[in-house]
Design an enzyme around this catalytic site. Structure first.
Site, PDB file in Angstrom:
ATOM      1  N   MET A 109      72.596  42.930  22.486  1.00  0.00           N
ATOM      2  CA  MET A 109      72.589  41.643  21.781  1.00  0.00           C
ATOM      3  C   MET A 109      73.901  41.452  21.019  1.00  0.00           C
ATOM      4  O   MET A 109      73.998  40.570  20.156  1.00  0.00           O
ATOM      5  CB  MET A 109      71.397  41.564  20.827  1.00  0.00           C
ATOM      6  N   GLY A 115      77.363  52.896  18.499  1.00  0.00           N
ATOM      7  CA  GLY A 115      76.211  53.149  19.381  1.00  0.00           C
ATOM      8  C   GLY A 115      76.375  52.394  20.705  1.00  0.00           C
ATOM      9  O   GLY A 115      76.231  52.971  21.797  1.00  0.00           O
ATOM     10  N   HIS A 116      76.696  51.098  20.616  1.00  0.00           N
ATOM     11  CA  HIS A 116      76.897  50.301  21.837  1.00  0.00           C
ATOM     12  C   HIS A 116      78.032  50.886  22.679  1.00  0.00           C
ATOM     13  O   HIS A 116      77.936  50.980  23.903  1.00  0.00           O
ATOM     14  CB  HIS A 116      77.263  48.853  21.476  1.00  0.00           C
ATOM     15  N   GLN A 170      62.392  37.530  22.264  1.00  0.00           N
ATOM     16  CA  GLN A 170      61.924  38.767  21.644  1.00  0.00           C
ATOM     17  C   GLN A 170      61.864  38.694  20.116  1.00  0.00           C
ATOM     18  O   GLN A 170      61.578  39.695  19.475  1.00  0.00           O
ATOM     19  CB  GLN A 170      62.775  39.961  22.104  1.00  0.00           C
ATOM     20  N   GLN A 204      68.439  55.779  22.705  1.00  0.00           N
ATOM     21  CA  GLN A 204      67.237  56.458  22.218  1.00  0.00           C
ATOM     22  C   GLN A 204      66.818  55.886  20.849  1.00  0.00           C
ATOM     23  O   GLN A 204      65.679  56.007  20.434  1.00  0.00           O
ATOM     24  CB  GLN A 204      67.554  57.957  22.111  1.00  0.00           C
ATOM     25  N   SER A 259      73.109  50.366  13.412  1.00  0.00           N
ATOM     26  CA  SER A 259      72.340  49.208  13.875  1.00  0.00           C
ATOM     27  C   SER A 259      73.114  47.952  13.483  1.00  0.00           C
ATOM     28  O   SER A 259      73.726  47.906  12.406  1.00  0.00           O
ATOM     29  CB  SER A 259      70.963  49.188  13.183  1.00  0.00           C
ATOM     30  N   SER A 260      73.071  46.946  14.345  1.00  0.00           N
ATOM     31  CA  SER A 260      73.723  45.674  13.993  1.00  0.00           C
ATOM     32  C   SER A 260      73.116  45.118  12.711  1.00  0.00           C
ATOM     33  O   SER A 260      73.776  44.414  11.954  1.00  0.00           O
ATOM     34  CB  SER A 260      73.550  44.664  15.125  1.00  0.00           C
TER      35      SER A 260
END
Ligand code: AMP
Length: 282
Positions: free
Chosen positions: A29, A35-36, A60, A147, A184-185
């Protein structure tokens, strides 16, 4: 790096790229963090062509969730993707992905009603549906997921199996900041105090892991350790702290085999999740 906003465009790109060999897809997204980028590098290890999709999928998000406010920065994302060696970015708008409101959804039963599924009804149906569409659009040989979103990963693995998608799902371990907080974004929503408080999620998992390693085998006792650790943090509003069996997210009686310890809590506007997996000899 190719940037495609239409389904026809990315299909044409992939048709030509396939001559070079396997195609890897990393669905996201956007609002990239390390992480991405780790997922993109993983795809590049096994596929000569890496396609990244950036789509904030309205399907979602619940009606009271952060679809409108979800952080977006496509300029920065494209620069990072380019630096990471991505070959093509697919960034459709909502009308391209959903010209009609969908009449068909992918629902992975039971697995989508536990953990995040309880507080986010319809979320995993939205995820499975958009990922199925992306698989049909790009037709990748491999698809890479984190994960960090373990329930999403298991649901997609099950969808691939049940619907015979001809691809391999690869998982990448959770990438964390030095204090343990999973990237996390949504961490962008945290103020300085909430950012410190949010480390309680990983601490609760580590405390539970240590208890299991010291011989604790009661599921309620392990869940209590996680609940009490998170509840001791005044800025955390606990959603869940639970143990389930992998891969199908079934309830656990005895702590043995392949397990996931998963937690979710709100810190102000940010709802954050984390998990660890453990293999416990029976
Ligand atoms: P998102 O853009 O948040 O939907 O995430 C896109 C992909 O990146 C998903 O497969 C996530 O599981 C993965 N991801 C997000 N955060 C992390 C992280 N901290 N470590 C590893 N993968 C991640």
């Amino acid at each position: 790096m190719e940037v495609c906003q239409t389904i026809a465009g990315i299909r044409e790109y992939v048709r030509r790229a396939r001559e070079r060999g396997a195609v890897g897809l990393v669905p996201t997204m956007g609002y990239f963090h390390e992480g991405h980028l780790t997922l993109m590098r993983e795809a590049a290890k096994v596929c000569p062509t890496v396609v990244v999709s950036i789509f904030v999928n309205p399907l979602q998000f619940g009606p009271t969730e952060d679809f409108r406010d979800y952080p977006r920065d496509s300029e920065r994302d494209l620069a990072l993707a380019r630096e990471t060696g991505v070959h093509a970015v697919f960034m459709p708008d909502t009308a391209e992905m959903y010209p009609l409101s969908p009449a068909l959804y992918v629902e992975v039963e039971r697995m989508d009603t536990v953990l995040c599924g309880r507080s986010r009804p319809g979320h995993f149906r939205g995820v499975a549906t958009v990922v199925a569409k992306l698989f049909n659009i790009v037709r990748p040989d491999s698809a890479v997921f984190g994960q960090k979103d373990a329930q999403q990963l298991q649901i997609i693995r099950r969808m691939v199996r049940d619907l015979n998608f001809d691809l391999e799902v690869r998982a990448v371990p959770t990438v964390r900041d030095s204090d343990g907080l999973a990237l996390s974004s949504r961490n962008i929503y945290l103020n300085a105090e909430q950012r410190v408080a949010a480390t309680v999620l990983f601490r609760s998992l580590e405390t539970a892991r240590r208890a299991i390693q010291s011989g604790e085998r009661s599921r309620p006792a392990i869940e209590k350790i996680m609940v009490e650790t998170i509840s001791a943090e005044p800025l955390a509003e606990l959603d869940y702290a639970s143990v389930y069996r992998l891969p199908d997210l079934e309830p656990v009686d005895s702590l043995d085999g392949e397990l996931i310890l998963a937690v979710a809590a709100r810190f102000g506007k940010a709802r954050l999740i984390d998990n660890i997996t453990m293999r416990i000899p029976g």
